[in-house]
Motif scaffolding. Sequence first.
Motif, PDB file in Angstrom:
ATOM      1  N   ARG A   1       0.760  -1.127  -0.068  1.00  0.00           N
ATOM      2  CA  ARG A   1      -0.029  -0.191   0.035  1.00  0.00           C
ATOM      3  C   ARG A   1       0.695   1.393  -0.150  1.00  0.00           C
ATOM      4  O   ARG A   1       0.325   2.351  -0.520  1.00  0.00           O
ATOM      5  N   TYR A   2       2.079   1.179   0.413  1.00  0.00           N
ATOM      6  CA  TYR A   2       2.854   2.357   0.312  1.00  0.00           C
ATOM      7  C   TYR A   2       3.180   2.876  -1.018  1.00  0.00           C
ATOM      8  O   TYR A   2       3.537   3.982  -1.206  1.00  0.00           O
ATOM      9  N   ASN A   3       2.826   1.931  -2.021  1.00  0.00           N
ATOM     10  CA  ASN A   3       3.169   2.140  -3.626  1.00  0.00           C
ATOM     11  C   ASN A   3       1.819   2.649  -4.308  1.00  0.00           C
ATOM     12  O   ASN A   3       2.019   2.623  -5.717  1.00  0.00           O
ATOM     13  N   VAL A   4       0.690   2.992  -3.623  1.00  0.00           N
ATOM     14  CA  VAL A   4      -0.609   2.984  -4.441  1.00  0.00           C
ATOM     15  C   VAL A   4      -0.413   4.331  -5.563  1.00  0.00           C
ATOM     16  O   VAL A   4      -0.678   4.317  -6.461  1.00  0.00           O
ATOM     17  N   PHE A   5       0.344   5.318  -4.973  1.00  0.00           N
ATOM     18  CA  PHE A   5       0.624   6.269  -5.806  1.00  0.00           C
ATOM     19  C   PHE A   5       1.473   6.075  -7.108  1.00  0.00           C
ATOM     20  O   PHE A   5       1.084   6.148  -8.275  1.00  0.00           O
ATOM     21  N   PHE A   6       2.730   5.334  -6.908  1.00  0.00           N
ATOM     22  CA  PHE A   6       3.496   4.912  -7.966  1.00  0.00           C
ATOM     23  C   PHE A   6       2.612   4.038  -9.103  1.00  0.00           C
ATOM     24  O   PHE A   6       2.618   4.095 -10.086  1.00  0.00           O
ATOM     25  N   VAL A   7       1.919   3.020  -8.545  1.00  0.00           N
ATOM     26  CA  VAL A   7       1.326   1.972  -9.315  1.00  0.00           C
ATOM     27  C   VAL A   7       0.264   2.376 -10.165  1.00  0.00           C
ATOM     28  O   VAL A   7       0.048   2.005 -11.204  1.00  0.00           O
ATOM     29  N   VAL A   8      -0.537   3.367  -9.531  1.00  0.00           N
ATOM     30  CA  VAL A   8      -1.690   3.844 -10.274  1.00  0.00           C
ATOM     31  C   VAL A   8      -1.007   4.835 -11.247  1.00  0.00           C
ATOM     32  O   VAL A   8      -1.672   4.740 -12.437  1.00  0.00           O
ATOM     33  N   MET A   9      -0.174   5.571 -11.196  1.00  0.00           N
ATOM     34  CA  MET A   9       0.323   6.655 -12.171  1.00  0.00           C
ATOM     35  C   MET A   9       0.882   5.751 -13.177  1.00  0.00           C
ATOM     36  O   MET A   9       1.288   6.191 -14.357  1.00  0.00           O
ATOM     37  N   LEU A  10       1.743   4.732 -12.743  1.00  0.00           N
ATOM     38  CA  LEU A  10       2.369   3.863 -13.825  1.00  0.00           C
ATOM     39  C   LEU A  10       1.521   3.270 -14.753  1.00  0.00           C
ATOM     40  O   LEU A  10       1.419   3.353 -15.962  1.00  0.00           O
ATOM     41  N   TRP A  11       0.066   2.768 -14.071  1.00  0.00           N
ATOM     42  CA  TRP A  11      -0.846   2.420 -15.055  1.00  0.00           C
ATOM     43  C   TRP A  11      -1.413   3.463 -15.876  1.00  0.00           C
ATOM     44  O   TRP A  11      -1.765   3.473 -17.099  1.00  0.00           O
ATOM     45  N   LEU A  12      -1.377   4.651 -15.575  1.00  0.00           N
ATOM     46  CA  LEU A  12      -2.070   5.756 -16.398  1.00  0.00           C
ATOM     47  C   LEU A  12      -1.083   6.070 -17.265  1.00  0.00           C
ATOM     48  O   LEU A  12      -1.479   6.190 -18.471  1.00  0.00           O
ATOM     49  N   LEU A  13       0.243   6.257 -16.966  1.00  0.00           N
ATOM     50  CA  LEU A  13       1.254   6.144 -18.067  1.00  0.00           C
ATOM     51  C   LEU A  13       1.358   5.121 -19.460  1.00  0.00           C
ATOM     52  O   LEU A  13       1.229   5.347 -20.343  1.00  0.00           O
ATOM     53  N   CYS A  14       0.992   3.901 -18.919  1.00  0.00           N
ATOM     54  CA  CYS A  14       0.759   2.971 -19.808  1.00  0.00           C
ATOM     55  C   CYS A  14      -0.253   3.075 -20.701  1.00  0.00           C
ATOM     56  O   CYS A  14      -0.220   3.117 -21.999  1.00  0.00           O
ATOM     57  N   MET A  15      -1.430   3.424 -20.195  1.00  0.00           N
ATOM     58  CA  MET A  15      -2.635   3.586 -20.953  1.00  0.00           C
ATOM     59  C   MET A  15      -2.462   4.896 -21.910  1.00  0.00           C
ATOM     60  O   MET A  15      -2.973   4.989 -22.966  1.00  0.00           O
ATOM     61  N   ILE A  16      -1.859   6.031 -21.492  1.00  0.00           N
ATOM     62  CA  ILE A  16      -1.700   7.180 -22.204  1.00  0.00           C
ATOM     63  C   ILE A  16      -0.702   6.972 -23.406  1.00  0.00           C
ATOM     64  O   ILE A  16      -1.010   7.244 -24.739  1.00  0.00           O
TER      65      ILE A  16
END
Length: 617
Positions: free
Chosen positions: A398-413
């Motif tokens: 859970r410490y990485n929720v910011f990173f993981v969600v933004m990683l998926w955002l970059l992926c889909m963009i």
Amino acid sequence: MLNNKFLNSVIDQFLVLIGVFACFLGAVIYRQSIVGQSSSLAIALAVILVVSLLAYGINLAVNDKIQINKESIYELLLFILVLIARFPLFHYMQKYDGGIYWGAIYKCARNFEFSLDYIFENFKIWGHTTFMFSFFSIIGEFLTLGSSIGYCMVNTVMSAFAVLCIYRICREKLGIDNLASFLLCVTLQCVPIFWGTFSHVNPDYMLLIFFVYMWYTHIREKYILCFFWIFCMFQTKETGVVIVFGYALAYAITIMCHKHDNIGDKLISVIKDPFVITCFLIAITQGVIFLAQGDVLTWQLPDKESHKWIVGYSEVSQKGTDVNAFGVYPKYVVCKIVHMFSLNYSWIASLIIAFCIVYMYRQHLIEVTKWEVLIPLIGALVIFATFNSFYITYALYRYNVFFVVMLWLLCMILVHKTFPKRIVAIICNLCLLILLSIQTFCNTDVLSEYMFNKYPTGKGYLVATDMKKVMYGDNIINNYKYAYIDDLIDKMLSTIDYNDSMIAVFADDDSINRIDIFTQDSLKAECIYAGWDRGKKCRVVDDELGNDAIKINAISYSEMVTDFETDDKMYLLYYFDYSDLDNEKIKQDIDGRYNIKAEETLDNFGGEIHYLLLSKM
């Protein structure tokens, strides 16, 4: 009416802040009215704020600023979809660290006093600077005291607004069309750690929400709101400083790259930038707060003198991950990299990003000037990942929720920017949507299973994301599946018609009593116990027992097997498939001491619970 664009913008921003504080004051007044108290100052402030909002709404209506168009329809659908997707996932019971955070919020709401001294003293949880996390969380707790449902309501609405902000960024700043932006955001909402853990009370999740708000208001040049959201990040968890630093650093570099003058002129351009000035003002504000609280990192309590900023390999090896200091520990670095780039199918996002970058580079499609909105985000991710890998603490996902969600955002963009045919990007988006939705409720990622320990549930497994097997807790919260436990415990208590003559026992060698300890109140270690509401057929907080609710009596397993005194009590001995003790070992322990009156296994979507009803011989 006002025509000045700047003045209108300032008023708009202040009215958003007024709305936020009006919600808080309204919740305070609602709570105080229930307990027969009232704060004249709170009521007066709330009236002033509500009148201001009504006046603003009338101004919008008179000037025809409220318009319905294609974009607003997509936004409304997206907002409603996020709400609908999360409503069925509300939890009642908070566990592990979620219980600690929620317990502190509950105690604060229950004994709330409308004063700055009370807020400064009680809004800090577990030693973190969680003032703004507590501020927003307690709004929900005021509405549903004794239940984390109110927190889930607030978190759901805030998440829906965050997804809406991302939709607008994709559509307006990245040139992705309405339908594609809509599908992108729906897929993002289904990322397992974003969808599946939103109801687990913790500041890391809200840190992500505040970042999205900060990012959006910066892009829109709403610097008053931007200041507020950065302040919220700093006053939610200390890693908010790391994220903002990475974001601001990358943004400053982009400003310097725009200028073709000498280095002095470049630096002046950076210093004069409104966002940089905003960050500077926030840094001063944060410094004042550090001075007021007497320390920079208050979560190092209670033994401040023994804390070190830098630790060596041998010390980390001896203590494991519980050191809270910077150090180079290769095993930990690998673990954190796997958390960020691999778990819950994030390895797919990582591979897609790598493929898209290589493809676009070879096809000469990379145009940095058109994607400048992403550069500060990438800077925040890089600095956060670096900090996360070398600041050694518990290895929780859970410490990485910011990173993981933004990683998926970059992926889909990147998917929508790479494939020239729109239909290809949409199909890819839909495939990811289905995959992530399934992973939110079931662990289907074979790679995650291979890389980490796992606990059997009777229907699949729970992935444990820590470096070594420790007490069952936050280490298994990486999607929604962990929530199956709550439903099964309530189902078990309902099936046996739990009453005062029964004693609950969790079968585990570590002798930890899990059913009666609801949570702990921050560092004070005040336990909040669970009761059983026979009417509602669910557990409730002991402090909030109603007419149909009774306290749950519970002892540890070791107490049960060593207690030879006879009594007329019934013992509810229960265990899960991940428990250290199995059915055969339990029956050996109780042989000759207890009679088995009933034995049954219950199940639900996530797994099974086994229980025995015992009486002493």
